[in-house]
Design an enzyme around this catalytic site. Structure first.
Site, short mmCIF file in Angstrom:
data_model
loop_
_atom_site.label_atom_id
_atom_site.label_comp_id
_atom_site.label_asym_id
_atom_site.label_seq_id
_atom_site.Cartn_x
_atom_site.Cartn_y
_atom_site.Cartn_z
CE LYS A 183 62.15 108.86 11.93
NZ LYS A 183 61.03 108.67 10.82
CE LYS A 185 64.11 113.73 10.34
NZ LYS A 185 63.29 113.03 9.87
CG ASP A 214 63.46 109.48 8.11
OD1 ASP A 214 63.34 109.52 6.71
OD2 ASP A 214 62.37 110.23 8.58
CG ASN A 216 63.66 113.42 6.70
OD1 ASN A 216 64.44 113.36 6.89
ND2 ASN A 216 62.53 112.70 6.24
CD GLU A 240 61.14 107.23 8.05
OE1 GLU A 240 60.50 107.67 8.01
OE2 GLU A 240 60.99 106.57 9.21
CD GLU A 266 58.20 111.32 6.58
OE1 GLU A 266 58.06 112.65 6.61
OE2 GLU A 266 58.63 110.20 7.17
CG ASP A 289 50.29 111.62 7.77
OD1 ASP A 289 49.52 112.74 7.95
OD2 ASP A 289 51.60 112.99 8.78
CG HIS A 316 54.53 111.19 8.72
ND1 HIS A 316 54.16 111.50 8.51
CD2 HIS A 316 56.17 111.70 9.51
CE1 HIS A 316 54.58 112.70 9.06
NE2 HIS A 316 56.01 113.03 9.59
CD GLU A 336 57.66 109.41 13.70
OE1 GLU A 336 59.05 109.95 12.97
OE2 GLU A 336 57.20 110.03 12.56
#
Length: 390
Positions: A183, A185, A214, A216, A240, A266, A289, A316, A336
């Protein structure tokens, strides 16, 4: 005066006799940046704060649990845990659901989500670890495992602060170590930079390797639609957190519109927050999580609801906990891989053929390393220590 010769009540073997809390600051070798740093919302992360709880029963069994916080909140978790820890003394450690409710009501004025229940997670996870140890079973087996290993992917080698060449090298080493997916970012101010990096990593890995991205929470709805459309060509396992974690409706639209699965969860901190996504089928992969939602007891509620709705699961962070919970999920999940926590524990997760293997050791199967003492900034104990069972 006549001496008191009446019989004294003997505490049952599983009664909680002693609780030790530790506040630990784990330094990171390199400051970590994702899209929230590039947009100025957060500063680079240099350490992770952990709250460890060690719960010992009258007969000497001990369970280990932890919660964590990034950038802020660690001292608050420790302070709340100190306030309520004494409420567990003398209680039957097997009654985990009832004890979770007791601790929630002990701090009812600060709510049932966020920092307060994240502090409770350390107790709850320790109680589940303890229960599995008393049964002589790995936690996954106690919960009812569907598999003995779980597909795993790595995140820690693909942050935005990492140069592209280094991400390629990290990915190569990750796959050689047996991890099954990568994965990276995204969420750069210029989306073209994101697309170029994803294209380069996909070319480097080939089409057969599982690749996730991801964002974020950094895109608004128009940006997310444009970026998700552009990313469709790369055959990603998921995209994500394309939107703010509170935007259930926006996630629902993306989930319905695109072939590439959407993943999120998450940043949600309660069963209620997760239910908003589950009931709307507003994500394809749910990413709860356990430390953030209040522990394993709450995680299991979320997982049951997610399975009922047909959602996939990819917990997560905190692989030491989530490996067991993912192994007990009916649908084939992902876990993960983060190597950040490895200095905290004596044990290492076994990885083979793209999967993380559930340890055969009782409980979570981890013990604290000697190095933790050097990172401990505060301690608190309640109750009377008991000799630990071998």
């Amino acid at each position: 005066m006549t001496p008191d010769t009446s019989p004294r009540a003997v505490p049952p073997p599983a009664a909680i006799a002693h609780i030790a809390l530790s506040s630990v600051l784990l330094p990171l070798d390199t400051p970590v940046s994702d899209a929230k740093v590039l947009t100025g919302r957060q500063r680079p992360m240099t350490e992770v704060a952990f709250l460890f709880a060690e719960i010992t029963t009258e007969d000497g069994h001990t369970g280990l649990g932890f919660s964590y916080s990034k950038r802020a909140g660690g001292p608050g978790q420790f302070a709340h845990a100190r306030e309520v820890a004494g409420d567990l003394l003398g209680e039957d450690a097997n009654d985990i659901g009832r004890l979770w409710q007791k601790l929630v009501w002990a701090g009812a004025s600060v709510g049932r989500a966020g920092l307060a229940t994240q502090a409770l997670a350390a107790f709850d996870i320790a109680l589940w670890d303890l229960k599995a140890k008393r049964a002589g079973l790995p936690l996954a087996k106690l919960l009812g495992a569907h598999r003995d290993s779980v597909r795993c992917y790595n995140t820690s080698g693909g942050f935005l602060h990492t140069p592209l060449a280094q991400i390629k090298d990290n990915a190569t080493r990750t796959l050689e170590a047996g991890i099954g997916g990568i994965k990276i970012k995204v969420g750069q101010p210029d989306a073209a930079t994101d697309l170029a990096r994803v294209a380069a990593i996909r070319s480097h890995l080939g089409d057969d390797v599982a690749l996730m991205v991801d964002a974020n929470q950094q895109w608004d709805r128009p940006q997310a639609r444009r970026c998700c459309r552009a990313l469709e060509q790369f055959g990603l396992v998921w995209i994500e957190e394309p939107l703010d974690a509170d935007d259930v409706e926006g996630h629902a639209r993306l989930t319905a519109e695109f072939d590439t699965p959407i993943a999120t969860g998450e940043m949600l901190t309660s069963v209620a927050e997760h239910w908003r996504y589950i009931e709307r089928s507003a994500t394809d992969y749910l990413q709860p999580d356990a430390p953030r939602v209040g522990g394993i007891t709450q995680f299991l509620r979320i997982a049951a609801l997610a399975d009922h709705q047909g959602l996939m699961l990819a917990p997560h962070f905190a692989m030491e906990i989530h490996l067991h919970l993912a192994a007990a999920y009916p649908r084939e999940p992902w876990v993960e891989h983060f190597d950040w926590l490895e200095p905290l524990f004596n044990e290492r997760m076994e990885i083979s053929d793209g999967r993380m293997v559930v340890p055969d050791r009782p409980g979570l199967g981890v013990t604290l390393s000697d190095r933790v003492a050097g990172w401990t900034v505060a301690r608190h104990q309640v109750g009377t220590p008991r000799p630990e069972r071998p």
